[in-house]
Design a protein around this motif. Structure first.
Motif, PDB file in Angstrom:
ATOM      1  N   ARG A 109       7.992 -48.059 -20.731  1.00  0.00           N
ATOM      2  CA  ARG A 109       8.839 -47.789 -19.559  1.00  0.00           C
ATOM      3  C   ARG A 109       8.061 -48.182 -18.315  1.00  0.00           C
ATOM      4  N   ASN A 110       8.349 -49.379 -17.817  1.00  0.00           N
ATOM      5  CA  ASN A 110       7.655 -49.824 -16.611  1.00  0.00           C
ATOM      6  C   ASN A 110       8.448 -49.490 -15.354  1.00  0.00           C
ATOM      7  N   ASP A 111       9.749 -49.676 -15.519  1.00  0.00           N
ATOM      8  CA  ASP A 111      10.626 -49.505 -14.363  1.00  0.00           C
ATOM      9  C   ASP A 111      11.024 -48.029 -14.241  1.00  0.00           C
ATOM     10  N   VAL A 112      10.155 -47.262 -13.659  1.00  0.00           N
ATOM     11  CA  VAL A 112      10.408 -45.817 -13.607  1.00  0.00           C
ATOM     12  C   VAL A 112      10.529 -45.372 -12.153  1.00  0.00           C
ATOM     13  N   LEU A 113      11.417 -44.399 -11.974  1.00  0.00           N
ATOM     14  CA  LEU A 113      11.564 -43.823 -10.636  1.00  0.00           C
ATOM     15  C   LEU A 113      11.002 -42.413 -10.690  1.00  0.00           C
ATOM     16  N   PHE A 114      10.036 -42.124  -9.868  1.00  0.00           N
ATOM     17  CA  PHE A 114       9.632 -40.719  -9.809  1.00  0.00           C
ATOM     18  C   PHE A 114       9.358 -40.237  -8.400  1.00  0.00           C
ATOM     19  N   ASP A 115       9.484 -38.904  -8.246  1.00  0.00           N
ATOM     20  CA  ASP A 115       9.273 -38.299  -6.928  1.00  0.00           C
ATOM     21  C   ASP A 115       7.789 -38.111  -6.672  1.00  0.00           C
ATOM     22  N   ILE A 116       7.421 -38.219  -5.401  1.00  0.00           N
ATOM     23  CA  ILE A 116       6.041 -37.900  -5.006  1.00  0.00           C
ATOM     24  C   ILE A 116       6.103 -36.539  -4.320  1.00  0.00           C
TER      25      ILE A 116
END
Ligand code: GLU
Length: 913
Positions: A348-355
């Protein structure tokens, strides 16, 4: 078109039907298996699969793992969700490749091979490396230290290590944390002046690392951390909020928006009995859910999927494995960790995560990593409510506590707790509140002895530790005493109390013999007697001055010589007592004023009797506690009850230091008798509950135990008055801040709220509720005052009327007999106030010069006329004992009347002289 649609529906239903038969395998470490198995089971239920879970011991190596994977293969699983990671996962991978079984991993990994049957739900190392590098650029770090735990792969921070190679970018150092104690490495890092850290450590080690960093002073304003593990913000970080440390980390889920996550958390809590919030779910647990969803979406696309029992030894391969895996890799699935997209290697390269960042206001999302760029959108964070000048800010203090309920308890938890998390209670919450206000951190240490000067002149317990700088503060039910104040300082008091006696409630006793007298308070009885006497006197007086109360004693005689009055002393008292006893009497007043006073008296007696009768039942039936003693002196004087206090505490010191002879003797007795002094309040309470033992303890403790032991009560008043304070070093520079914060907490009602919480609600509080005082309530003067007032007012009005009546009579006579008003009034009052003689001669004018009887008869008729009319008003009841004795009728000649007249003159002159 229609046939196509029917075909599609059939295909889909077939797929769904077959999916219900399919088994998903789970391979988890024993210590995590419970949560992960529940997550797998819940998700499988949701998507119509069944599960088979195998648990691996941490020490279990290749052989054990092979056995489990082969067993799963035999059970016809269509894929294995692997929670092990590291070398263990590599081995599973090798087997799955042979069997062509999809291998779904939820741990960070660094396997890269196109042909492998791997699908990694955890974001790829590339995703992390890129996001971390961007973060470091954003933070403009010129130097930083990578902290990693031994055995943990460094793949996720690989690029960061290379940042150090190009000299213009940053200086990078690396520190390995090994064993169970990370403090040495951290102290070393601190010593070298490092402020910026990238921490790559497994989720389960995070708490310990944070704690150790705090303990060595690496959690202050100048320190900044980036955590690789997306589980950082699943932890309770409140104790680091005010330390000034900057902590940044990631979160894979979008807590606010995803309804599936909330539903999943609810079900997870139901199954596990936990009570966690969605944001506290560990990443692995959520990834298990997403893994099942990915399998489900792929299964829907594989036609006629047939599971197969595979034999490892035969190197069998599952024919559907590769197509299922292909669909898994190519499908775009919306999971709880947002969109799941995989590359050709199952990563999973294309990941969206919160900072996220930790701020004094809590965890704040400050931006997102959208797979390529870092977008920082820091929200406004309100300034923390900390006094800027607090010199305590960012410091970590050792705080001494004692495990005395309700000040501190060991927390009841199924999980293994360490550090401050082990404790809860009033003192723990109080320190927490203070730390929030003053911005300090703390670490608890248990010290059971509060401390005093011992016989050798040495300080003991908490006082000694504070003096020796082994701790900064001591908080528990620590009483401020003169002796302790010599050894250390105390904060402003946060609670006041006194020594009381805790004793077991004795059995109830029937009411006493004369309990019916207790219905009215003593003063009510006294006032009633006084009022009866008063009314008797008033009745006699009013009777005597009321014209109509003077009656012809012999009704047959038309012109009597004398008139009689029924209000003799005996009759008045009889009338009054008769009505009190609700029996009435033969005496019936005739004139308006005596009638009025009598009516008011009847009303008064009605109220008094009704009140008495209404309350009497309670006094005759309620059984009362008869206490074996009511005061300390009584306790000291008796022999059947023994008593004691906590052996090392301010209560026993009170008896020791006292100048009171009774207390001194009690102290000697407590000291000389084995078993009278106890080690803890709990012990004292247990003895008090099971034997005839009176336990001297502080009122705050009495309140606490009474809430939980319903058969205990406090006897007598408090012996003294004192307070609890927070102990600290003499002349401590923190005293001012602690005092200010304590006052604020007191004024805002926070301390009271905490007290109610720990006394009445938590840990068994509120069990006994409000003890209902069954005792019958005695009627006092304040209950009966109204009746007395009505009586008083009625009497005054009656008296007024009778006085007016008297004036009128006096006036008439003065006119008739041509005397002065004053003369007649004095005559009348003299007669009335004599209070003796209930016979009065009929008053007539002196004989005229001609002595005509005519004139005399006219006068007599006049006087008697009014008497007759009065008699008609008179009731049929006899009004006077005297009159009844004259009940026979005799006729009197007119000459008798002249005799009477003469008598009257004589009477008048004698009475005036
Ligand atoms: N509060 C007491 C103290 O500070 C302990 C309890 C007691 O002596 O009753 O020593």
């Amino acid at each position: 078109m229609f046939t196509k649609a029917v075909f599609l529906v059939l295909i889909t239903s077939q797929c769904v039907l077959s999916a219900s038969q399919l088994v998903i395998g789970g391979l988890f470490y024993e210590d995590e298996a419970e949560d992960l198995a529940v997550a797998l089971e819940l998700s499988a239920e949701l998507y119509n699969f069944t599960t088979s879970v195998k648990q691996v011991s941490r020490r279990g190596q290749i052989l054990e793992i092979s056995e489990h994977v082969c067993a799963l293969a035999k059970e016809e699983v269509i894929g294995i969700i692997d929670g092990t990671g590291g070398r263990a996962s590599e081995h599973v991978q090798a087997l799955c490749d042979i069997l062509e079984l999809p291998h779904i991993i939820i741990e960070p990994n660094d396997f890269y091979s196109k042909n492998w049957t791997l699908l990694s739900l955890f974001p790829s190392p590339d995703a992390f490396n890129n996001a971390l590098a961007e973060l470091i650029d954003m933070k403009e770090w010129n130097n930083f230290t990578i902290l990693y735990v031994k055995g943990h792969s460094l793949k996720l921070v690989e690029n960061l290590m290379q940042m150090g190679n190009s000299s213009e970018r940053a200086t990078v150092s690396i520190r390995e944390l090994s064993g169970d104690d990370y403090r040495d490495v951290l102290i070393e890092a601190k010593g070298q002046g490092y402020y910026n850290f990238v921490v790559d450590c497994p989720s389960k080690k995070l708490e310990q690392l944070l704690l150790h960093a705090q303990q060595v002073g690496l959690m202050a304003d100048e320190h900044s951390y980036i955590f690789v593990s997306p589980d950082l913000f699943t932890l309770d970080l409140s104790r680091y909020r005010y330390g000034g440390v900057n902590m940044t980390g990631f979160r894979l889920v979008h807590v606010e928006e995803d309804p599936n996550l909330w539903q999943f958390t609810e079900q997870f809590n139901e199954k596990t009995g936990k009570g966690i919030e969605p944001e506290q779910l560990k990443t692995k647990v959520i990834l298990v859910h997403d893994a099942v969803k990915v399998i489900y979406e792929a299964v829907k696309k594989v036609h006629d999927i047939q599971p197969k029992a595979l034999d490892c030894e035969m190197y069998e391969a599952w024919p559907h494995g590769s197509s299922l895996l292909n669909f898994m890799r190519t499908n775009k699935v919306e999971g709880v960790t947002r969109t799941l997209l995989f590359d050709g290697q199952g990563q999973r390269n294309d990941v969206l995560f919160d900072i996220l960042e930790l701020t004094p206001a809590g965890n704040q999302t400050i931006g997102v990593w959208d797979g390529n760029v870092l977008i920082i959108n820091r929200p406004f964070v309100p300034a923390p409510d900390i006094s800027e000048d607090s010199i305590m800010r960012n410091k970590t203090f050792k705080v001494l506590i004692a495990l005395t309920p309700p000040y501190a308890y060991i927390k009841e938890s199924s999980e293994y707790l360490t550090g401050n998390d082990q404790y809860e209670g009033f003192a723990i919450d109080l320190i927490d509140e203070l730390s929030k206000r003053l911005g300090f951190n703390y670490e608890f240490e248990v010290e059971p002895t509060y401390g005093n000067l011992d016989s050798s002149g040495k300080w003991t317990g908490m006082v000694a530790k504070i003096r020796e700088d082994k701790a900064e503060f001591a908080i528990c039910d620590l009483t401020i005493t003169a002796e302790r104040q010599k050894g250390m300082d105390f904060s402003t008091p946060f609670m006041t109390l006194g020594i009381g006696i805790l004793y077991k409630e004795p059995s109830k006793q029937p009411p006493e013999m004369f309990s019916f007298m207790a219905v009215f308070a003593k003063d009510v009885w006294y006032y009633m007697m006084f009022v009866q006497m008063g009314i008797a006197v008033i009745m006699i007086f009013v009777g005597r001055i009321s014209y109509k109360e003077w009656q012809n004693p012999v009704p047959c005689v038309e012109s009597p010589e004398e008139l009689s009055n029924q209000f003799s002393f005996a009759n008045s008292v009889w009338l009054i007592i008769g009505s009190v006893m609700q029996q009435g009497s033969e005496i019936a007043p005739i004139a308006l004023a005596p009638r009025m006073i009598t009516s008011v008296w009847w009303f008064f007696t009605m109220v008094m009797v009704a009140s008495y009768v209404g309350t009497l039942v309670a006094f005759l039936t309620v059984e009362k506690n008869v206490l074996p003693f009511n005061t300390v002196e009584e306790l000291a004087a008796q022999k059947s009850i023994y008593y004691g206090a906590k052996s090392k505490g301010s209560t026993i010191s009170f008896f020791k230091e006292s100048n009171n002879e009774v207390y001194k003797k009690m102290y000697q007795k407590m000291l000389n008798n084995k078993g009278w002094l106890v080690d803890s309040n709990d012990e004292g309470v247990a003895i008090a509950e099971n034997s005839t033992y009176a336990f001297f303890t502080e009122s705050t403790s009495i309140e606490y135990y009474k809430e939980r032991h319903c058969d205990l009560l406090q006897i007598g008043d408090l012996l003294d008055s004192k307070s609890y304070g927070i102990g600290m070093k003499t002349n401590s520079s923190y005293k001012k801040y602690i005092d200010d914060a304590l006052l604020q907490l007191k004024e805002s009602g926070e301390i009271q709220r905490l007290k109610d919480l720990w006394w009445k609600e938590k840990r068994g509080g509120g069990k006994c509720g409000e003890q209902k005082e069954e005792e019958a309530k005695q009627l006092g003067m304040k209950n009966m005052l109204g009746a007395f007032v009505v009586l008083g007012v009625g009497c005054v009005i009656g008296l007024g009327i009778s006085i007016l009546d008297m004036f009128w009579g006096v006036f008439k006579r003065s006119v008739k007999y041509k005397t002065t008003f004053k003369y007649e009034l004095v005559e009348e009052l003299k007669f009335a106030l004599k209070f003796s003689g209930d016979v009065k001669p009929v008053k007539r004018p002196p004989k005229t010069a001609d002595g005509s009887e005519e004139a005399l008869n006219e006068e007599a008729k006049d006087e008697l006329g009014s008497l007759k009319s009065a008699r008609t008003i008179h009731s049929g009841r006899s009004t006077s004992t005297k009159r009844s004795s004259h009940s026979h009728c005799s006729r009197h000649s007119p000459s008798d009347l002249s005799v009477a007249f003469a008598k009257r003159r004589q009477y008048n002159s004698s009475s005036s002289s």
